[in-house]
Design an enzyme around this catalytic site. Sequence first.
Site, PDB file in Angstrom:
ATOM      1  N   VAL A   1       0.827  -1.207   0.000  1.00  0.00           N
ATOM      2  CA  VAL A   1       0.000   0.000   0.000  1.00  0.00           C
ATOM      3  C   VAL A   1       0.865   1.261   0.000  1.00  0.00           C
ATOM      4  O   VAL A   1       0.709   2.140  -0.853  1.00  0.00           O
ATOM      5  CB  VAL A   1      -0.960  -0.021   1.211  1.00  0.00           C
ATOM      6  CG1 VAL A   1      -1.629   1.326   1.412  1.00  0.00           C
ATOM      7  CG2 VAL A   1      -1.996  -1.119   1.017  1.00  0.00           C
TER       8      VAL A   1
ATOM      9  N   ASP B   1      10.188   3.413   6.537  1.00  0.00           N
ATOM     10  CA  ASP B   1       9.918   2.002   6.832  1.00  0.00           C
ATOM     11  C   ASP B   1      10.943   1.521   7.851  1.00  0.00           C
ATOM     12  O   ASP B   1      12.081   2.009   7.881  1.00  0.00           O
ATOM     13  CB  ASP B   1      10.001   1.154   5.554  1.00  0.00           C
ATOM     14  CG  ASP B   1       9.244  -0.164   5.693  1.00  0.00           C
ATOM     15  OD1 ASP B   1       8.191  -0.316   5.060  1.00  0.00           O
ATOM     16  OD2 ASP B   1       9.701  -1.044   6.468  1.00  0.00           O
TER      17      ASP B   1
ATOM     18  N   THR C   1      -1.948  -4.540   9.602  1.00  0.00           N
ATOM     19  CA  THR C   1      -2.958  -4.693  10.666  1.00  0.00           C
ATOM     20  C   THR C   1      -3.380  -6.169  10.674  1.00  0.00           C
ATOM     21  O   THR C   1      -4.450  -6.513  10.184  1.00  0.00           O
ATOM     22  CB  THR C   1      -4.177  -3.779  10.419  1.00  0.00           C
ATOM     23  OG1 THR C   1      -4.558  -3.862   9.043  1.00  0.00           O
ATOM     24  CG2 THR C   1      -3.889  -2.337  10.777  1.00  0.00           C
TER      25      THR C   1
ATOM     26  N   CYS D   1      -5.971  -9.419   3.314  1.00  0.00           N
ATOM     27  CA  CYS D   1      -7.291  -8.798   3.496  1.00  0.00           C
ATOM     28  C   CYS D   1      -8.413  -9.786   3.820  1.00  0.00           C
ATOM     29  O   CYS D   1      -8.994  -9.721   4.897  1.00  0.00           O
ATOM     30  CB  CYS D   1      -7.649  -8.008   2.243  1.00  0.00           C
ATOM     31  SG  CYS D   1      -6.504  -6.655   1.932  1.00  0.00           S
TER      32      CYS D   1
ATOM     33  N   ARG E   1       1.309 -14.484   2.094  1.00  0.00           N
ATOM     34  CA  ARG E   1       0.691 -14.238   3.400  1.00  0.00           C
ATOM     35  C   ARG E   1      -0.637 -14.973   3.506  1.00  0.00           C
ATOM     36  O   ARG E   1      -1.478 -14.894   2.616  1.00  0.00           O
ATOM     37  CB  ARG E   1       0.479 -12.734   3.618  1.00  0.00           C
ATOM     38  CG  ARG E   1       1.788 -11.993   3.831  1.00  0.00           C
ATOM     39  CD  ARG E   1       1.582 -10.522   3.994  1.00  0.00           C
ATOM     40  NE  ARG E   1       1.086  -9.896   2.799  1.00  0.00           N
ATOM     41  CZ  ARG E   1       0.889  -8.585   2.672  1.00  0.00           C
ATOM     42  NH1 ARG E   1       1.152  -7.794   3.681  1.00  0.00           N
ATOM     43  NH2 ARG E   1       0.435  -8.079   1.563  1.00  0.00           N
TER      44      ARG E   1
HETATM   45  N1  LIG Z   1      -1.869  -5.529   0.297  1.00  0.00           N
HETATM   46  C1  LIG Z   1      -3.108  -5.252  -0.049  1.00  0.00           C
HETATM   47  O1  LIG Z   1      -3.593  -5.749  -1.046  1.00  0.00           O
HETATM   48  C2  LIG Z   1      -3.959  -4.298   0.771  1.00  0.00           C
HETATM   49  C3  LIG Z   1      -5.096  -3.767   0.172  1.00  0.00           C
HETATM   50  C4  LIG Z   1      -5.873  -2.876   0.901  1.00  0.00           C
HETATM   51  C5  LIG Z   1      -5.538  -2.572   2.214  1.00  0.00           C
HETATM   52  N2  LIG Z   1      -4.416  -3.140   2.773  1.00  0.00           N
HETATM   53  C6  LIG Z   1      -4.099  -2.770   4.152  1.00  0.00           C
HETATM   54  O2  LIG Z   1      -3.024  -1.833   4.131  1.00  0.00           O
HETATM   55  C7  LIG Z   1      -2.191  -2.006   5.278  1.00  0.00           C
HETATM   56  C8  LIG Z   1      -0.755  -2.265   4.842  1.00  0.00           C
HETATM   57  O3  LIG Z   1      -0.734  -3.466   4.102  1.00  0.00           O
HETATM   58  P1  LIG Z   1       0.432  -3.825   3.104  1.00  0.00           P
HETATM   59  O4  LIG Z   1      -0.082  -4.927   2.256  1.00  0.00           O
HETATM   60  O5  LIG Z   1       0.983  -2.609   2.464  1.00  0.00           O
HETATM   61  O6  LIG Z   1       1.524  -4.407   4.122  1.00  0.00           O
HETATM   62  P2  LIG Z   1       3.046  -4.779   3.814  1.00  0.00           P
HETATM   63  O7  LIG Z   1       3.410  -5.830   4.772  1.00  0.00           O
HETATM   64  O8  LIG Z   1       3.236  -5.015   2.345  1.00  0.00           O
HETATM   65  O9  LIG Z   1       3.832  -3.433   4.146  1.00  0.00           O
HETATM   66  C9  LIG Z   1       3.858  -2.896   5.408  1.00  0.00           C
HETATM   67  C10 LIG Z   1       5.205  -2.205   5.579  1.00  0.00           C
HETATM   68  O10 LIG Z   1       5.163  -1.520   6.824  1.00  0.00           O
HETATM   69  C11 LIG Z   1       6.432  -1.636   7.428  1.00  0.00           C
HETATM   70  N3  LIG Z   1       6.267  -1.328   8.833  1.00  0.00           N
HETATM   71  C12 LIG Z   1       5.824  -2.095   9.853  1.00  0.00           C
HETATM   72  N4  LIG Z   1       5.794  -1.391  10.990  1.00  0.00           N
HETATM   73  C13 LIG Z   1       6.209  -0.146  10.678  1.00  0.00           C
HETATM   74  C14 LIG Z   1       6.392   1.046  11.421  1.00  0.00           C
HETATM   75  N5  LIG Z   1       6.113   1.116  12.713  1.00  0.00           N
HETATM   76  N6  LIG Z   1       6.868   2.113  10.785  1.00  0.00           N
HETATM   77  C15 LIG Z   1       7.162   2.071   9.472  1.00  0.00           C
HETATM   78  N7  LIG Z   1       7.010   0.977   8.722  1.00  0.00           N
HETATM   79  C16 LIG Z   1       6.529  -0.107   9.321  1.00  0.00           C
HETATM   80  C17 LIG Z   1       6.899  -3.025   7.088  1.00  0.00           C
HETATM   81  O11 LIG Z   1       8.298  -3.147   7.179  1.00  0.00           O
HETATM   82  C18 LIG Z   1       6.394  -3.173   5.652  1.00  0.00           C
HETATM   83  O12 LIG Z   1       7.353  -2.800   4.698  1.00  0.00           O
HETATM   84  C19 LIG Z   1      -2.824  -3.144   6.063  1.00  0.00           C
HETATM   85  O13 LIG Z   1      -3.712  -2.599   6.997  1.00  0.00           O
HETATM   86  C20 LIG Z   1      -3.617  -3.900   5.012  1.00  0.00           C
HETATM   87  O14 LIG Z   1      -4.697  -4.613   5.555  1.00  0.00           O
HETATM   88  C21 LIG Z   1      -3.607  -3.975   2.069  1.00  0.00           C
END
Ligand SMILES: NC(=O)c1ccc[n+]([C@@H]2O[C@H](COP(=O)([O-])OP(=O)(O)OC[C@H]3O[C@@H](n4cnc5c(N)ncnc54)[C@H](O)[C@@H]3O)[C@@H](O)[C@H]2O)c1
Length: 401
Positions: free
Chosen positions: A11, A29, A83, A257, A325
């Site tokens: 995201v 990050d 999350t 998700c 995941r």
């Molecule tokens: N991946 C999807 O398809 C998708 C779609 C819609 C919503 N979301 C939501 O978006 C959110 C993020 O998901 P994602 O898929 O991008 O996750 P991800 O695991 O791909 O990325 C999350 C990033 O956050 C970093 N991180 C963790 N703790 C941190 C902190 N305290 N400070 C800075 N960086 C930190 C991690 O190192 C990682 O690179 C989640 O709530 C998810 O449910 C994801």
Amino acid sequence: MRISIIGQGYVGLTISVFAGESHEVVGFDVNPSIVERLNKGISHIEGVDSLAIAKLIAKGKYKATTNPAEIKGSEIMVIAVPTPLNSERKPDLSYIDSACKVIGENLDAPALIINESTSYPGTIRNYIKPATEKYSKVKLDHEYAISPERVDPGRVEWNQKNTPRLFAGLTPEATKRTKEFYSTFCDNLVEVSSPEVAEAAKLFENTFRQVNIALVNELAQISHALGIDVRETLEAANTKPYGFMKFTPSAGVGGHCIPVDPSYLAHLASEHGVRATFIERANEVNLEMPQYIAQRVASDNGGSLKGKKVLVVGVAYKPNVADTRETPAEHLIEALNEMGAVVSWSDEVVRSWKGESSGALGGADIAIVVTKHDVVEIAAILKAAPYVFDTTGKVIGAVQL
Ligand SMILES: NC(=O)c1ccc[n+]([C@@H]2O[C@H](COP(=O)([O-])OP(=O)(O)OC[C@H]3O[C@@H](n4cnc5c(N)ncnc54)[C@H](O)[C@@H]3O)[C@@H](O)[C@H]2O)c1
């Protein structure tokens, strides 16, 4: 504007690249290897082009960092951290908390703080705002808003520009500034009356999918018992031009998700004295699919898998992505191991998973297709074993779920 985006995963990095066209973006990050690669212009996310990152870096529009102090001076902060569920399948907001800490301890001027991470209604109002204020060294009047992310990794026709985006602020000013920000790269903004509506809508979108996937997985089991072809039944039902939406059977649900978000809604419901029975049952059905598949394959193969070489084809949770995941392949492998099978896996897109490299697509007694990537030829899958069981409906010629 100077924008900081906390979390540079699926995201956060996607938003960074779109926002970088009009703003100066700091991608924060906690993972140093991700940050190091991003600063060399190397993307770690399918659908985010390395060249796009490199171009932004060259123009001085993007920088990744692990240094929290670099978010100073940001007018907008976007939270895009995981999350997940904890070991009891309850919401784990610890990453959100650490993002609030980074923001609270480092911002020295009022900013607009937008949450894009998926969470239950009330998160921005009752969790993110108080947590950020708790960690702030000085009292600052930040604005807060929500705009839940709808990105679907691997899907090209719907992207940040053309996917309608929900948003709402805790104040009219927050709503107005959120709209201004997203309108710099999104064509279709949908304002709702409160952050809670946006948060609930996001959870319900994924709950709708989770429940319908479970329903169709249950239909697959019923159809097999009745000797009816489930996919033909679904195609037949899908000829109705209204009131029906086709979902297809599978090995279960995966990704960040669908297996996770409904449990956020169920958790909040239970805190308010309501039992989310559909969500609970859908979780059960989807989580039981790997066990059901292992048993079906065993019964097709003399009732036992003991000592049989079983190859799981495709361990990503969906086609054409390297994301594993919550993949149902993991539970399938566990179930097969418990039944005494000698299990291996092959996935040309994932290549390396849980410290193991992808094995060869062949040499097995039994192959079970969990995910069919476009790069993998159907003919090669059918040659991988004398018995091939397909959960995807794409490997014509294999035994179908
Ligand atoms: N991946 C999807 O398809 C998708 C779609 C819609 C919503 N979301 C939501 O978006 C959110 C993020 O998901 P994602 O898929 O991008 O996750 P991800 O695991 O791909 O990325 C999350 C990033 O956050 C970093 N991180 C963790 N703790 C941190 C902190 N305290 N400070 C800075 N960086 C930190 C991690 O190192 C990682 O690179 C989640 O709530 C998810 O449910 C994801």
